[in-house]
Design a protein around this motif. Structure first.
Motif, PDB file in Angstrom:
ATOM      1  N   CYS A  29      26.315 -39.798 -13.277  1.00 41.62           N
ATOM      2  CA  CYS A  29      26.682 -38.409 -12.969  1.00 41.62           C
ATOM      3  C   CYS A  29      25.624 -37.442 -13.511  1.00 41.62           C
ATOM      4  O   CYS A  29      25.545 -37.224 -14.723  1.00 41.62           O
ATOM      5  N   GLY A  30      24.831 -36.855 -12.614  1.00 42.95           N
ATOM      6  CA  GLY A  30      23.795 -35.904 -13.014  1.00 42.95           C
ATOM      7  C   GLY A  30      24.338 -34.688 -13.747  1.00 42.95           C
ATOM      8  O   GLY A  30      23.811 -34.314 -14.797  1.00 42.95           O
ATOM      9  N   PRO A  31      25.389 -34.038 -13.230  1.00 43.69           N
ATOM     10  CA  PRO A  31      25.949 -32.893 -13.951  1.00 43.69           C
ATOM     11  C   PRO A  31      26.467 -33.269 -15.346  1.00 43.69           C
ATOM     12  O   PRO A  31      26.398 -32.461 -16.268  1.00 43.69           O
ATOM     13  N   CYS A  32      26.959 -34.498 -15.491  1.00 39.68           N
ATOM     14  CA  CYS A  32      27.417 -34.962 -16.809  1.00 39.68           C
ATOM     15  C   CYS A  32      26.245 -35.019 -17.781  1.00 39.68           C
ATOM     16  O   CYS A  32      26.359 -34.596 -18.932  1.00 39.68           O
ATOM     17  N   ARG A  33      25.130 -35.548 -17.307  1.00 42.27           N
ATOM     18  CA  ARG A  33      23.944 -35.653 -18.162  1.00 42.27           C
ATOM     19  C   ARG A  33      23.392 -34.270 -18.508  1.00 42.27           C
ATOM     20  O   ARG A  33      22.908 -34.052 -19.613  1.00 42.27           O
ATOM     21  N   SER A  34      23.499 -33.326 -17.571  1.00 40.69           N
ATOM     22  CA  SER A  34      22.917 -32.007 -17.831  1.00 40.69           C
ATOM     23  C   SER A  34      23.718 -31.190 -18.849  1.00 40.69           C
ATOM     24  O   SER A  34      23.150 -30.320 -19.514  1.00 40.69           O
ATOM     25  N   ILE A  35      25.017 -31.463 -19.001  1.00 39.57           N
ATOM     26  CA  ILE A  35      25.775 -30.714 -20.016  1.00 39.57           C
ATOM     27  C   ILE A  35      25.777 -31.413 -21.375  1.00 39.57           C
ATOM     28  O   ILE A  35      26.201 -30.822 -22.361  1.00 39.57           O
ATOM     29  N   ALA A  36      25.290 -32.640 -21.427  1.00 36.82           N
ATOM     30  CA  ALA A  36      25.303 -33.404 -22.682  1.00 36.82           C
ATOM     31  C   ALA A  36      24.642 -32.662 -23.848  1.00 36.82           C
ATOM     32  O   ALA A  36      25.210 -32.641 -24.945  1.00 36.82           O
ATOM     33  N   PRO A  37      23.482 -32.013 -23.668  1.00 39.24           N
ATOM     34  CA  PRO A  37      22.887 -31.291 -24.802  1.00 39.24           C
ATOM     35  C   PRO A  37      23.783 -30.147 -25.300  1.00 39.24           C
ATOM     36  O   PRO A  37      23.857 -29.898 -26.505  1.00 39.24           O
ATOM     37  N   ARG A  66      45.107 -41.713 -15.984  1.00 32.51           N
ATOM     38  CA  ARG A  66      46.240 -41.184 -16.748  1.00 32.51           C
ATOM     39  C   ARG A  66      46.154 -39.668 -16.898  1.00 32.51           C
ATOM     40  O   ARG A  66      47.168 -38.980 -16.870  1.00 32.51           O
ATOM     41  N   TYR A  67      44.938 -39.135 -17.024  1.00 31.73           N
ATOM     42  CA  TYR A  67      44.771 -37.702 -17.239  1.00 31.73           C
ATOM     43  C   TYR A  67      44.318 -36.960 -15.975  1.00 31.73           C
ATOM     44  O   TYR A  67      43.898 -35.806 -16.048  1.00 31.73           O
ATOM     45  N   GLY A  68      44.447 -37.606 -14.823  1.00 31.75           N
ATOM     46  CA  GLY A  68      44.203 -36.946 -13.547  1.00 31.75           C
ATOM     47  C   GLY A  68      42.757 -36.568 -13.286  1.00 31.75           C
ATOM     48  O   GLY A  68      42.492 -35.629 -12.549  1.00 31.75           O
ATOM     49  N   VAL A  69      41.831 -37.314 -13.860  1.00 30.38           N
ATOM     50  CA  VAL A  69      40.414 -37.021 -13.666  1.00 30.38           C
ATOM     51  C   VAL A  69      40.012 -37.476 -12.268  1.00 30.38           C
ATOM     52  O   VAL A  69      40.092 -38.655 -11.941  1.00 30.38           O
ATOM     53  N   ARG A  70      39.595 -36.503 -11.443  1.00 33.45           N
ATOM     54  CA  ARG A  70      39.189 -36.803 -10.072  1.00 33.45           C
ATOM     55  C   ARG A  70      37.754 -36.398  -9.785  1.00 33.45           C
ATOM     56  O   ARG A  70      37.175 -36.818  -8.796  1.00 33.45           O
ATOM     57  N   GLY A  71      37.201 -35.533 -10.626  1.00 29.01           N
ATOM     58  CA  GLY A  71      35.824 -35.084 -10.481  1.00 29.01           C
ATOM     59  C   GLY A  71      35.127 -35.145 -11.819  1.00 29.01           C
ATOM     60  O   GLY A  71      35.774 -35.049 -12.862  1.00 29.01           O
ATOM     61  N   LEU A  72      33.818 -35.301 -11.772  1.00 27.45           N
ATOM     62  CA  LEU A  72      33.046 -35.391 -13.011  1.00 27.45           C
ATOM     63  C   LEU A  72      32.008 -34.286 -13.062  1.00 27.45           C
ATOM     64  O   LEU A  72      31.465 -33.919 -12.023  1.00 27.45           O
ATOM     65  N   PRO A  73      31.736 -33.797 -14.243  1.00 29.51           N
ATOM     66  CA  PRO A  73      32.455 -34.054 -15.479  1.00 29.51           C
ATOM     67  C   PRO A  73      33.796 -33.324 -15.501  1.00 29.51           C
ATOM     68  O   PRO A  73      33.943 -32.268 -14.899  1.00 29.51           O
ATOM     69  N   THR A  74      34.750 -33.920 -16.185  1.00 32.84           N
ATOM     70  CA  THR A  74      36.006 -33.248 -16.496  1.00 32.84           C
ATOM     71  C   THR A  74      36.083 -33.172 -18.011  1.00 32.84           C
ATOM     72  O   THR A  74      35.930 -34.181 -18.692  1.00 32.84           O
ATOM     73  N   LEU A  75      36.305 -31.976 -18.519  1.00 32.91           N
ATOM     74  CA  LEU A  75      36.383 -31.734 -19.960  1.00 32.91           C
ATOM     75  C   LEU A  75      37.789 -31.271 -20.266  1.00 32.91           C
ATOM     76  O   LEU A  75      38.226 -30.235 -19.769  1.00 32.91           O
ATOM     77  N   ILE A  76      38.510 -32.072 -21.049  1.00 37.05           N
ATOM     78  CA  ILE A  76      39.898 -31.779 -21.373  1.00 37.05           C
ATOM     79  C   ILE A  76      40.035 -31.602 -22.879  1.00 37.05           C
ATOM     80  O   ILE A  76      39.549 -32.429 -23.651  1.00 37.05           O
ATOM     81  N   VAL A  77      40.721 -30.531 -23.272  1.00 37.24           N
ATOM     82  CA  VAL A  77      41.019 -30.309 -24.681  1.00 37.24           C
ATOM     83  C   VAL A  77      42.397 -30.879 -24.972  1.00 37.24           C
ATOM     84  O   VAL A  77      43.365 -30.595 -24.257  1.00 37.24           O
ATOM     85  N   ILE A  87      38.211 -27.967 -18.029  1.00 34.69           N
ATOM     86  CA  ILE A  87      37.210 -27.477 -17.085  1.00 34.69           C
ATOM     87  C   ILE A  87      36.782 -28.684 -16.263  1.00 34.69           C
ATOM     88  O   ILE A  87      36.528 -29.755 -16.815  1.00 34.69           O
ATOM     89  N   VAL A  88      36.698 -28.509 -14.953  1.00 38.56           N
ATOM     90  CA  VAL A  88      36.198 -29.567 -14.074  1.00 38.56           C
ATOM     91  C   VAL A  88      34.877 -29.100 -13.485  1.00 38.56           C
ATOM     92  O   VAL A  88      34.771 -27.987 -12.981  1.00 38.56           O
ATOM     93  N   GLY A  89      33.866 -29.950 -13.585  1.00 36.28           N
ATOM     94  CA  GLY A  89      32.548 -29.622 -13.066  1.00 36.28           C
ATOM     95  C   GLY A  89      31.643 -29.076 -14.155  1.00 36.28           C
ATOM     96  O   GLY A  89      32.069 -28.802 -15.269  1.00 36.28           O
ATOM     97  N   ASN A  90      30.385 -28.915 -13.804  1.00 38.91           N
ATOM     98  CA  ASN A  90      29.389 -28.406 -14.732  1.00 38.91           C
ATOM     99  C   ASN A  90      29.465 -26.883 -14.735  1.00 38.91           C
ATOM    100  O   ASN A  90      29.206 -26.260 -13.709  1.00 38.91           O
ATOM    101  N   PRO A  91      29.801 -26.273 -15.871  1.00 37.43           N
ATOM    102  CA  PRO A  91      29.923 -24.826 -15.911  1.00 37.43           C
ATOM    103  C   PRO A  91      28.576 -24.094 -15.916  1.00 37.43           C
ATOM    104  O   PRO A  91      28.550 -22.873 -15.862  1.00 37.43           O
ATOM    105  N   GLY A  92      27.480 -24.829 -15.992  1.00 31.99           N
ATOM    106  CA  GLY A  92      26.155 -24.223 -15.913  1.00 31.99           C
ATOM    107  C   GLY A  92      25.534 -23.840 -17.243  1.00 31.99           C
ATOM    108  O   GLY A  92      24.343 -24.008 -17.436  1.00 31.99           O
ATOM    109  N   THR A  93      26.340 -23.306 -18.147  1.00 30.27           N
ATOM    110  CA  THR A  93      25.824 -22.931 -19.467  1.00 30.27           C
ATOM    111  C   THR A  93      26.803 -23.409 -20.531  1.00 30.27           C
ATOM    112  O   THR A  93      27.906 -23.867 -20.224  1.00 30.27           O
ATOM    113  N   ALA A  94      26.413 -23.219 -21.776  1.00 29.60           N
ATOM    114  CA  ALA A  94      27.274 -23.630 -22.884  1.00 29.60           C
ATOM    115  C   ALA A  94      28.419 -22.649 -23.125  1.00 29.60           C
ATOM    116  O   ALA A  94      29.428 -23.017 -23.717  1.00 29.60           O
ATOM    117  N   LYS A  95      28.298 -21.409 -22.651  1.00 28.34           N
ATOM    118  CA  LYS A  95      29.302 -20.384 -22.956  1.00 28.34           C
ATOM    119  C   LYS A  95      30.717 -20.762 -22.518  1.00 28.34           C
ATOM    120  O   LYS A  95      31.653 -20.608 -23.308  1.00 28.34           O
TER     121      LYS A  95
END
Length: 105
Positions: A29-37, A66-77, A87-95
């Motif tokens: 997942c490219g968007p997953c790798r891009s938010i990793a930093p 179990r947690y309904g993850v259908r798209g990546l990245p999915t970030l669940i608190v 949040i589902v998907g790459n939000p683009g920035t860290a904010k």
């Protein structure tokens, strides 16, 4: 940043005393790798207040389902053992990721 799996998810996430942001991701997942930093930075910034944990959905599809993850990245608190925000998907920035953690402290 902690990497968890099905065997440790209960301890690492559900039983945690502080809020936990789980990054449901995959190596392809490219968007997953891009938010990793951004996630690495937030894990350091919020150390002691919240945890940031990664879970590879290819290795643990049962948890993704179990947690309904259908798209990546999915970030669940998770807070108190329950999923409370996401949040589902790459939000683009860290904010947006920082805001996700802040509003769940």
């Amino acid at each position: 940043m902690l990497h968890t799996d099905a065997a440790h998810f209960q301890h690492d996430v559900l039983d945690a005393e502080q809020p936990v942001l789980v990054d449901f991701w995959a190596t392809w997942c490219g968007p997953c790798r891009s938010i990793a930093p951004h996630l690495e930075t937030l894990a350091t910034r919020f150390a002691g207040q919240a945890k940031v944990v990664k879970l590879d959905v290819d290795h643990h599809p049962e948890l993704a389902a179990r947690y309904g993850v259908r798209g990546l990245p999915t970030l669940i608190v998770f807070k108190g053992g329950k999923a409370v925000d996401q949040i589902v998907g790459n939000p683009g920035t860290a904010k947006p990721l920082e805001a996700l953690i802040q509003r769940n402290l």
